[in-house]
Design a protein around this motif. Sequence first.
Motif, mmCIF file in Angstrom:
data_model
loop_
_atom_site.group_PDB
_atom_site.id
_atom_site.type_symbol
_atom_site.label_atom_id
_atom_site.label_comp_id
_atom_site.label_asym_id
_atom_site.label_seq_id
_atom_site.Cartn_x
_atom_site.Cartn_y
_atom_site.Cartn_z
ATOM 1 N N TRP A 32 0.795 -1.221 0.000
ATOM 2 C CA TRP A 32 0.000 0.000 0.000
ATOM 3 C C TRP A 32 0.830 1.275 0.000
ATOM 4 C CZ3 TRP A 32 -4.267 -1.057 4.191
ATOM 5 C CH2 TRP A 32 -5.109 -2.060 3.727
ATOM 6 N N VAL A 33 2.142 1.186 -0.036
ATOM 7 C CA VAL A 33 2.958 2.393 -0.052
ATOM 8 C C VAL A 33 2.606 3.202 -1.295
ATOM 9 C CG1 VAL A 33 5.324 3.276 -0.200
ATOM 10 C CG2 VAL A 33 4.801 1.356 1.292
ATOM 11 N N ASN A 34 2.458 4.486 -1.130
ATOM 12 C CA ASN A 34 2.124 5.416 -2.208
ATOM 13 C C ASN A 34 0.690 5.217 -2.712
ATOM 14 O OD1 ASN A 34 3.169 7.683 -3.499
ATOM 15 N ND2 ASN A 34 3.494 6.546 -5.386
ATOM 16 N N THR A 35 -0.230 4.878 -1.777
ATOM 17 C CA THR A 35 -1.650 4.748 -2.118
ATOM 18 C C THR A 35 -2.481 5.532 -1.104
ATOM 19 O OG1 THR A 35 -2.027 2.789 -0.748
ATOM 20 C CG2 THR A 35 -1.309 2.404 -3.028
ATOM 21 N N TYR A 36 -3.727 5.785 -1.486
ATOM 22 C CA TYR A 36 -4.636 6.467 -0.568
ATOM 23 C C TYR A 36 -4.971 5.603 0.638
ATOM 24 C CZ TYR A 36 -5.261 10.024 -4.117
ATOM 25 O OH TYR A 36 -5.039 11.028 -5.012
ATOM 26 N N ARG A 37 -4.952 4.283 0.457
ATOM 27 C CA ARG A 37 -5.212 3.386 1.592
ATOM 28 C C ARG A 37 -4.178 3.581 2.685
ATOM 29 N NH1 ARG A 37 -6.014 -1.551 -2.362
ATOM 30 N NH2 ARG A 37 -4.023 -0.663 -2.894
ATOM 31 N N ALA A 38 -2.920 3.753 2.307
ATOM 32 C CA ALA A 38 -1.866 3.952 3.306
ATOM 33 C C ALA A 38 -2.010 5.293 4.012
ATOM 34 C CB ALA A 38 -0.491 3.860 2.649
ATOM 35 N N PRO A 109 2.234 11.238 5.841
ATOM 36 C CA PRO A 109 2.159 11.311 4.378
ATOM 37 C C PRO A 109 3.517 11.524 3.720
ATOM 38 C CG PRO A 109 0.440 12.655 5.334
ATOM 39 C CD PRO A 109 1.326 12.219 6.455
ATOM 40 N N MET A 110 4.403 12.216 4.409
ATOM 41 C CA MET A 110 5.741 12.451 3.865
ATOM 42 C C MET A 110 6.510 11.130 3.727
ATOM 43 S SD MET A 110 7.612 14.936 2.908
ATOM 44 C CE MET A 110 8.894 16.069 3.261
ATOM 45 N N ILE A 111 6.279 10.213 4.653
ATOM 46 C CA ILE A 111 7.002 8.945 4.653
ATOM 47 C C ILE A 111 6.353 7.920 3.732
ATOM 48 C CG2 ILE A 111 7.549 6.962 6.129
ATOM 49 C CD1 ILE A 111 8.111 8.992 8.338
ATOM 50 N N VAL A 112 5.024 7.848 3.747
ATOM 51 C CA VAL A 112 4.340 6.757 3.048
ATOM 52 C C VAL A 112 4.085 7.060 1.567
ATOM 53 C CG1 VAL A 112 1.905 7.310 3.420
ATOM 54 C CG2 VAL A 112 2.675 4.951 3.564
#
Length: 173
Positions: A32-38, A109-112
């Motif tokens: 899920w990295v770089n998704t809205y779910r994350a 959000p900066m990390i994921v």
Amino acid sequence: KYFFFAVILITHMLPLPIRIVPTYELMRTFGWVNTYRALTIPFFASATGTLLFRQLFMTVPPSLSDAARIDGAGPMRFLFSVLIPLSKTNVGALFLIEFTYMWNEYLWPMIVTNSNNMRVVQIGIKMLLASEAQAAEWNIIMAGAIIAMIPPLIMLLIFQRTIMEGFSLKEEK
């Protein structure tokens, strides 16, 4: 049950930076990295919600459950016909609290997220700040900050009536 509640409260006291590595690993495992779910789902598991609903359900008298059972309602009927309507104010308050917390989050959000099209508005406002070579355009930065304030304000206006009904303990017509 008291032990688990204490563990949940302890996790509520831990700030997000402490929980970032395990949460990021979980998001990476799920892909899920770089998704809205994350960006959203980790905030659904909220100790605040557990605390709010536990306190609400502790105020429900056992006689209410007994009366529902006498009327022929099983546990699921009691949940959907009695407990969920009683918790309408808590749901609205929790949604507002969690939405505002999620919306104002900067570090997670900066990390994921790792692409510019997934960046949130708070990171965009930070990117508008000037580097040493260029002066900051404060009019654009302040306009961005005002625009970033609009969604939480809209959510507050939508849930204002629900929350105020909970404060006043007013019956619905």
